[in-house]
Design an enzyme around this catalytic site. Structure first.
Site, PDB file in Angstrom:
ATOM      1  N   ASP A   1      37.695  37.229   3.184  1.00  0.00           N
ATOM      2  CA  ASP A   1      37.454  37.491   4.456  1.00  0.00           C
ATOM      3  C   ASP A   1      36.861  38.678   4.419  1.00  0.00           C
ATOM      4  O   ASP A   1      36.261  40.224   4.301  1.00  0.00           O
ATOM      5  CB  ASP A   1      38.893  37.742   5.096  1.00  0.00           C
ATOM      6  CG  ASP A   1      37.812  37.301   6.747  1.00  0.00           C
ATOM      7  OD1 ASP A   1      38.773  36.510   6.994  1.00  0.00           O
ATOM      8  OD2 ASP A   1      37.930  37.965   7.056  1.00  0.00           O
TER       9      ASP A   1
ATOM     10  N   GLU B   1      48.518  23.992  15.220  1.00  0.00           N
ATOM     11  CA  GLU B   1      49.057  24.735  15.581  1.00  0.00           C
ATOM     12  C   GLU B   1      51.031  24.235  15.194  1.00  0.00           C
ATOM     13  O   GLU B   1      51.436  23.663  16.368  1.00  0.00           O
ATOM     14  CB  GLU B   1      48.806  25.602  16.790  1.00  0.00           C
ATOM     15  CG  GLU B   1      47.352  26.085  15.873  1.00  0.00           C
ATOM     16  CD  GLU B   1      46.664  27.710  16.948  1.00  0.00           C
ATOM     17  OE1 GLU B   1      47.867  28.128  17.624  1.00  0.00           O
ATOM     18  OE2 GLU B   1      45.603  27.703  17.373  1.00  0.00           O
TER      19      GLU B   1
ATOM     20  N   ALA C   1      52.511  13.693  30.261  1.00  0.00           N
ATOM     21  CA  ALA C   1      51.433  14.750  31.568  1.00  0.00           C
ATOM     22  C   ALA C   1      51.921  16.411  31.976  1.00  0.00           C
ATOM     23  O   ALA C   1      52.873  16.746  30.935  1.00  0.00           O
ATOM     24  CB  ALA C   1      51.918  13.801  32.735  1.00  0.00           C
TER      25      ALA C   1
ATOM     26  N   CYS D   1      40.543  23.583  19.369  1.00  0.00           N
ATOM     27  CA  CYS D   1      39.755  22.724  19.310  1.00  0.00           C
ATOM     28  C   CYS D   1      39.229  22.383  20.774  1.00  0.00           C
ATOM     29  O   CYS D   1      38.670  21.783  20.708  1.00  0.00           O
ATOM     30  CB  CYS D   1      40.845  22.040  18.529  1.00  0.00           C
ATOM     31  SG  CYS D   1      40.785  22.671  16.638  1.00  0.00           S
TER      32      CYS D   1
ATOM     33  N   ARG E   1      44.598  30.745  23.599  1.00  0.00           N
ATOM     34  CA  ARG E   1      43.079  30.692  23.999  1.00  0.00           C
ATOM     35  C   ARG E   1      43.234  29.052  23.935  1.00  0.00           C
ATOM     36  O   ARG E   1      43.563  28.128  24.054  1.00  0.00           O
ATOM     37  CB  ARG E   1      42.278  29.931  22.602  1.00  0.00           C
ATOM     38  CG  ARG E   1      42.097  31.663  21.810  1.00  0.00           C
ATOM     39  CD  ARG E   1      41.308  30.931  20.612  1.00  0.00           C
ATOM     40  NE  ARG E   1      42.214  30.909  19.603  1.00  0.00           N
ATOM     41  CZ  ARG E   1      42.150  29.956  18.335  1.00  0.00           C
ATOM     42  NH1 ARG E   1      41.469  30.497  17.764  1.00  0.00           N
ATOM     43  NH2 ARG E   1      42.969  30.123  17.387  1.00  0.00           N
TER      44      ARG E   1
HETATM   45  C1  UDX Z   1      44.722  20.000  17.681  1.00  0.00           C
HETATM   46  C2  UDX Z   1      44.195  18.517  17.301  1.00  0.00           C
HETATM   47  O1  UDX Z   1      46.108  17.831  17.575  1.00  0.00           O
HETATM   48  C3  UDX Z   1      44.435  19.585  15.329  1.00  0.00           C
HETATM   49  O2  UDX Z   1      44.541  17.612  14.904  1.00  0.00           O
HETATM   50  C4  UDX Z   1      42.874  19.811  15.595  1.00  0.00           C
HETATM   51  O3  UDX Z   1      42.965  19.471  14.528  1.00  0.00           O
HETATM   52  C5  UDX Z   1      43.199  21.220  16.626  1.00  0.00           C
HETATM   53  O4  UDX Z   1      43.672  20.674  18.013  1.00  0.00           O
HETATM   54  P1  UDX Z   1      46.200  22.329  18.804  1.00  0.00           P
HETATM   55  O5  UDX Z   1      44.900  22.826  19.583  1.00  0.00           O
HETATM   56  O6  UDX Z   1      46.816  23.013  17.776  1.00  0.00           O
HETATM   57  O7  UDX Z   1      45.746  21.393  17.705  1.00  0.00           O
HETATM   58  O8  UDX Z   1      47.421  21.175  19.521  1.00  0.00           O
HETATM   59  P2  UDX Z   1      47.819  19.973  20.373  1.00  0.00           P
HETATM   60  O9  UDX Z   1      49.148  19.868  19.158  1.00  0.00           O
HETATM   61  O10 UDX Z   1      46.801  18.736  19.699  1.00  0.00           O
HETATM   62  O11 UDX Z   1      47.938  20.028  21.442  1.00  0.00           O
HETATM   63  C6  UDX Z   1      47.058  20.021  22.127  1.00  0.00           C
HETATM   64  C7  UDX Z   1      47.027  20.388  23.753  1.00  0.00           C
HETATM   65  O12 UDX Z   1      47.137  19.613  24.697  1.00  0.00           O
HETATM   66  C8  UDX Z   1      48.173  21.555  24.176  1.00  0.00           C
HETATM   67  O13 UDX Z   1      47.559  22.717  25.084  1.00  0.00           O
HETATM   68  C9  UDX Z   1      48.719  20.484  24.175  1.00  0.00           C
HETATM   69  O14 UDX Z   1      50.281  21.179  25.689  1.00  0.00           O
HETATM   70  C10 UDX Z   1      48.107  19.635  24.651  1.00  0.00           C
HETATM   71  N1  UDX Z   1      49.612  17.856  24.998  1.00  0.00           N
HETATM   72  C11 UDX Z   1      49.361  17.695  23.982  1.00  0.00           C
HETATM   73  C12 UDX Z   1      49.464  17.469  26.213  1.00  0.00           C
HETATM   74  O15 UDX Z   1      49.355  18.323  27.082  1.00  0.00           O
HETATM   75  N2  UDX Z   1      50.088  16.177  26.234  1.00  0.00           N
HETATM   76  C13 UDX Z   1      50.448  15.621  24.918  1.00  0.00           C
HETATM   77  O16 UDX Z   1      50.514  14.405  25.052  1.00  0.00           O
HETATM   78  C14 UDX Z   1      49.914  15.945  24.167  1.00  0.00           C
END
Ligand code: UDX
Length: 447
Positions: free
Chosen positions: A36, A166, A268, A276, A343
């Site tokens: 890095d 995450e 919800a 992401c 983020r």
């Molecule tokens: C996501 C993808 O799941 C992962 O495969 C990709 O590599 C990166 O983006 P992450 O951002 O860590 O991962 O979070 P994730 O658990 O998927 O949740 C994303 C957002 O959606 C969160 O704010 C979560 O609270 C929200 N969410 C998720 C909902 O509001 N309802 C749900 O049913 C699921």
């Protein structure tokens, strides 16, 4: 230069994906080098200090360091001592939503030039999230020019996206639902497949073998699909909220039993956040428009998500009429529980709206306060715990589904608040326990 070890693997870019993946590979017995440009990060990692919170990462990293399975450096020339290099640098968004590939370009050229002197096969694997067409259209020509080799016998190239979420990144890397190998050519594909088979020895992990562009599209399709599910259930929630007796939780449970739909990503809430979904949707929308196709579905998914914060604030306005000079306690800042990441968190959009409406905001999060304090308005007060955040509040908005919020005692909440108004943006609390409260929740119609 030290002797080259063909089985040794290097990672260039030690952000979230690079570090978690490298740590897991090292825990599985591979010899790793992490590179890095951030010298401070490297010296911390060398001591086993992890720069962000991720369950289990600390433990497996320390153990890998102790067993000398992983080392860290700022010197990119070290990748020449390895046989495979993963590019895991950041791919941020530009102002217009398109993807900024500056770091990918730089890493590619640096890798190319340090391997140019060698005379052994080197496989380069793009793991950073890049828009479809990047490995073939950008990385390959840059790599060939900087290394002085053509892809084939002496140089390999694959796209190999990651799907880590995450909070479950280590578990996700130890037990992935699939590995996607987008190979430029047969030798590259076989080399990467061999590497993964040495990691997942006793597990049957489906390996999807394809070309680099399709591999890159799989990553975006996955996030587009998941984000669409969240915006769809949030749309249904907003309708339920307006219908007496209606409840999105029961709707989600029922539709989730349909095997064509399935139960996941139907919760919800206040809208998706994280590093992401928003970034990748914007990049895909931007790419698509460049290809002369307007992906209206994806733009709508994003619009629904932006508006969801307004819907949450509307609920608090229903309880308070005006937000002006009213004290609103925001419980939870992280974009989801078990992370310190804020983020694109919905809490930021909700707080911005509250401040715009002249509410006085107090906020608390078990882990994300340090990160939030760097970006939130100086008008926001930070409390040391949930109960002091609630003290004197006219309304509480519960934004993140932390377990500790489920354990709050209604009687104590009531005593602390000036008026017992609660907006549950995550459906964390049980309405039956909240006698004497004014309780509104996402997707819950009036009784
Ligand atoms: C996501 C993808 O799941 C992962 O495969 C990709 O590599 C990166 O983006 P992450 O951002 O860590 O991962 O979070 P994730 O658990 O998927 O949740 C994303 C957002 O959606 C969160 O704010 C979560 O609270 C929200 N969410 C998720 C909902 O509001 N309802 C749900 O049913 C699921």
């Amino acid at each position: 230069m030290k002797r080259r070890e063909p089985d040794k693997v290097s990672f260039v870019g030690l952000g979230y994906v690079g570090l978690c993946t490298a740590a897991v590979f090292a825990s599985k017995g591979l010899n790793m080098i992490g590179v890095d440009i951030d010298g401070e990060k490297i010296s911390k990692l060398t001591k086993g200090e992890v720069p962000f919170y991720e369950p289990h990462l600390d433990r497996i990293l320390k153990s890998a360091i102790k067993r000398r399975k992983i080392g860290f450096t700022t010197d990119i020339a070290k990748v020449a001592e390895t046989g495979t290099t993963f590019i895991t640098v950041g791919t941020p968004s530009r102002q217009d939503g398109s993807i900024d590939l500056t770091y990918v370009k730089k890493a590619t050229e640096d890798i190319g030039s340090v391997i140019s002197a060698g005379d052994s096969y080197h496989l380069v694997v793009v793991k950073s999230t890049v828009v479809p067409g990047t490995a073939t259209g950008l990385v390959r020509p840059l790599l060939e020019a900087s290394s002085g080799r053509a892809c084939g016998d002496m140089l390999g190239l694959c796209s190999n996206p990651e799907f880590l979420a995450e909070g479950s990144a280590i578990k996700g890397t130890l037990h992935p639902d699939k590995v996607v190998i987008g190979a430029n050519d047969e030798k590259s594909g076989n080399s990467l497949k061999r590497l993964y088979m040495s990691i997942y020895v006793r597990q049957k992990v489906p390996m999807i073998a394809t070309n680099p562009t399709t591999a890159e599209t799989i990553k975006y399709a996955s996030n587009a699909f998941l984000a669409t599910r969240v915006s769809t259930i949030n749309t249904i929630a907003n309708i339920c909220q307006r219908l007496p007796g209606d409840d999105v939780e029961i709707v989600a449970k029922a539709i989730g039993l349909d095997p064509r739909i399935g139960p996941l990503y139907l919760k919800a809430g206040p809208g998706y956040g994280g590093s992401c979904f928003h970034k990748d949707l914007q990049a895909l929308i931007s790419l698509s428009r460049k290809l002369d196709y307007d992906p209206v579905l994806l733009s709508s998914v994003e619009r629904v998500n932006e508006n969801q914060a307004i819907e949450i604030v509307k609920l608090s306005r229903r309880l308070l009429s005006s937000l002006e000079n009213r004290r609103v306690a925001v419980l939870g800042l992280a974009f989801k529980k078990d992370t310190d990441d804020i983020r694109e968190a919905a809490s930021l959009r909700v707080i911005e709206e509250l401040v715009k409406n002249s509410a006085s905001v107090s906020a608390y999060d078990p882990m994300a306060m340090k990160n939030a304090s760097k970006v939130l308005s100086p008008k926001v007060e930070f409390a040391t715990d949930a109960m002091s955040c609630l003290k004197g509040a006219d309304c509480c908005i519960l934004m993140t589904e932390w377990d500790e919020f489920r354990e709050l005692k209604p009687r104590e909440i009531k005593t602390a608040m000036r008026t017992p108004n609660i907006v549950d943006a995550r459906r964390v609390l049980d309405q039956d326990d909240l006698q004497g409260f004014n309780y509104l929740a996402v997707g819950l119609g009036a009784p």
